[in-house]
Enzyme design. Structure first.
Site, mmCIF file in Angstrom:
data_model
loop_
_atom_site.group_PDB
_atom_site.id
_atom_site.type_symbol
_atom_site.label_atom_id
_atom_site.label_comp_id
_atom_site.label_asym_id
_atom_site.label_seq_id
_atom_site.Cartn_x
_atom_site.Cartn_y
_atom_site.Cartn_z
ATOM 1 N N TYR A 48 72.874 85.262 11.173
ATOM 2 C CA TYR A 48 72.968 86.661 11.390
ATOM 3 C C TYR A 48 72.543 87.473 10.280
ATOM 4 O O TYR A 48 72.967 87.625 9.236
ATOM 5 C CB TYR A 48 74.433 86.995 11.712
ATOM 6 C CG TYR A 48 75.035 86.376 12.904
ATOM 7 C CD1 TYR A 48 74.379 85.834 13.834
ATOM 8 C CD2 TYR A 48 76.492 86.129 12.991
ATOM 9 C CE1 TYR A 48 74.929 84.993 14.790
ATOM 10 C CE2 TYR A 48 77.062 85.410 13.983
ATOM 11 C CZ TYR A 48 76.266 84.825 15.144
ATOM 12 O OH TYR A 48 76.733 84.194 15.839
ATOM 13 N N HIS A 131 76.100 75.272 14.866
ATOM 14 C CA HIS A 131 75.272 76.352 15.508
ATOM 15 C C HIS A 131 74.156 75.991 16.155
ATOM 16 O O HIS A 131 73.156 75.718 15.704
ATOM 17 C CB HIS A 131 74.939 77.579 14.338
ATOM 18 C CG HIS A 131 74.840 78.727 14.974
ATOM 19 N ND1 HIS A 131 74.499 79.849 14.107
ATOM 20 C CD2 HIS A 131 75.118 79.465 16.276
ATOM 21 C CE1 HIS A 131 74.355 81.039 14.965
ATOM 22 N NE2 HIS A 131 74.860 80.618 16.145
#
Length: 309
Positions: A48, A131
């Protein structure tokens, strides 16, 4: 402090520049608004904003007592300084000049966690999630997961798990690995209930806590009259048509579609919390307001028949 905030996790992509640049002050105001409204759980990742999310969250939490909050972050992407990195890479704007490289090796996990802890200013996190390992499943299960188990045993993380967009990927981790958490994005919503058939019951049987992200399906359930984005791309006309039908059904009961969308996942007993991707104070406060709006059972009955999957 809102009672509903205990079942909300603030996601870290929005205030790290997903889709649009977010300046430092706006990000700090968003985090403060989440805190003031009772949110104490935060989900972030190196991905992010190329580390910007972790850095901003770390600065914000620096003055808080460690026992007051929980943080989850992720492994699978390593960051490298890269002066040539374009703005908007991976849909993040205003981010540091860094590139990402997939790495699900044990050494990659160790490096990822060490760097995340530095950015967060913490000596441990509450959850570590693998992830998006979709194209790296064998390595993620044979190398990343055992390393996460070792980190859990050392107290670097309290729980471990996986954060994905696809049900089949999550199911393989649930069935093959000793995980505590599943974060599933976009697959348990008013429009897309693919997690409902196998994943949620399997997690319930195994005592695995489920976090549901992407409750607005990346925009189409926020305002289908104006927003045509589903799964991060332009929505198919059939999806927009279904979302607009749900909007009309909600309007008949004077309930915003957003309210039904954010509340929907919390009706399932396997779901521990929803992850809100709100990136500004206004978005956070609107989402929390939506959680407080009563949704009649008659409306739920109508909406329950409107899912596409």
């Amino acid at each position: 402090m809102r009672p509903t905030s205990s079942r909300v996790v603030l996601g870290g992509a929005g205030y790290a520049g997903l889709y649009r640049a977010v300046d430092e002050r706006t990000a700090a105001t968003a985090l403060q608004s989440a805190w003031d409204n009772g949110i104490r759980a935060f989900d972030t990742a190196p991905h992010y904003g190329g580390g910007l999310s972790e850095e901003r969250l770390g600065r914000f939490l620096g003055s808080a007592r460690r026992a007051e909050f929980t943080v989850s972050t992720k492994v699978g992407r390593l960051l490298y300084d890269d002066p040539a990195a374009p703005d908007g890479a991976e849909m993040f704007y205003g981010a540091p000049k860094r590139s990402r490289r997939r790495d699900y090796s044990a050494a990659g996990v160790r490096r990822s966690v060490e760097e995340s802890l530095l950015r967060l200013g913490l000596d441990r996190v509450d959850q570590l999630l693998v992830h998006d390992p979709d194209d790296h499943m064998d390595q993620a299960l044979s190398e990343a997961l055992p390393e996460l188990e070792r980190l859990r045993a050392r107290g670097v993380a309290t729980g471990i798990g996986v954060g994905v967009n696809h049900v089949d990927v999550a199911l393989r981790f649930v069935r093959e690995a000793p995980i505590d958490h599943v974060l599933i994005a976009g697959r348990y919503s008013l429009l897309d209930r693919r997690a409902e058939t196998e994943l949620l019951p399997e997690c319930a049987r195994r005592g695995i806590r489920v976090l549901v992200a992407g409750v607005l399906n990346s925009g189409v359930l926020a305002d289908p009259l104006r927003q045509g984005t589903f799964d991060y791309v332009a929505a198919d006309p059939a999806i927009i048509e279904h979302a607009r039908a749900m909007h009309t059904a909600c309007a008949a009961y004077d309930v915003p579609l957003r309210a039904a969308a954010v509340q929907f996942p919390l009706r399932h007993p396997a779901v521990g919390a929803i992850v809100l991707g709100s990136g500004t104070r206004e978005e956070i406060e609107d989402s929390l307001d939506m959680l407080d709006i009563p949704v009649p059972q008659e409306l739920w009955a109508e909406l329950d028949g409107g899912a596409l999957w």
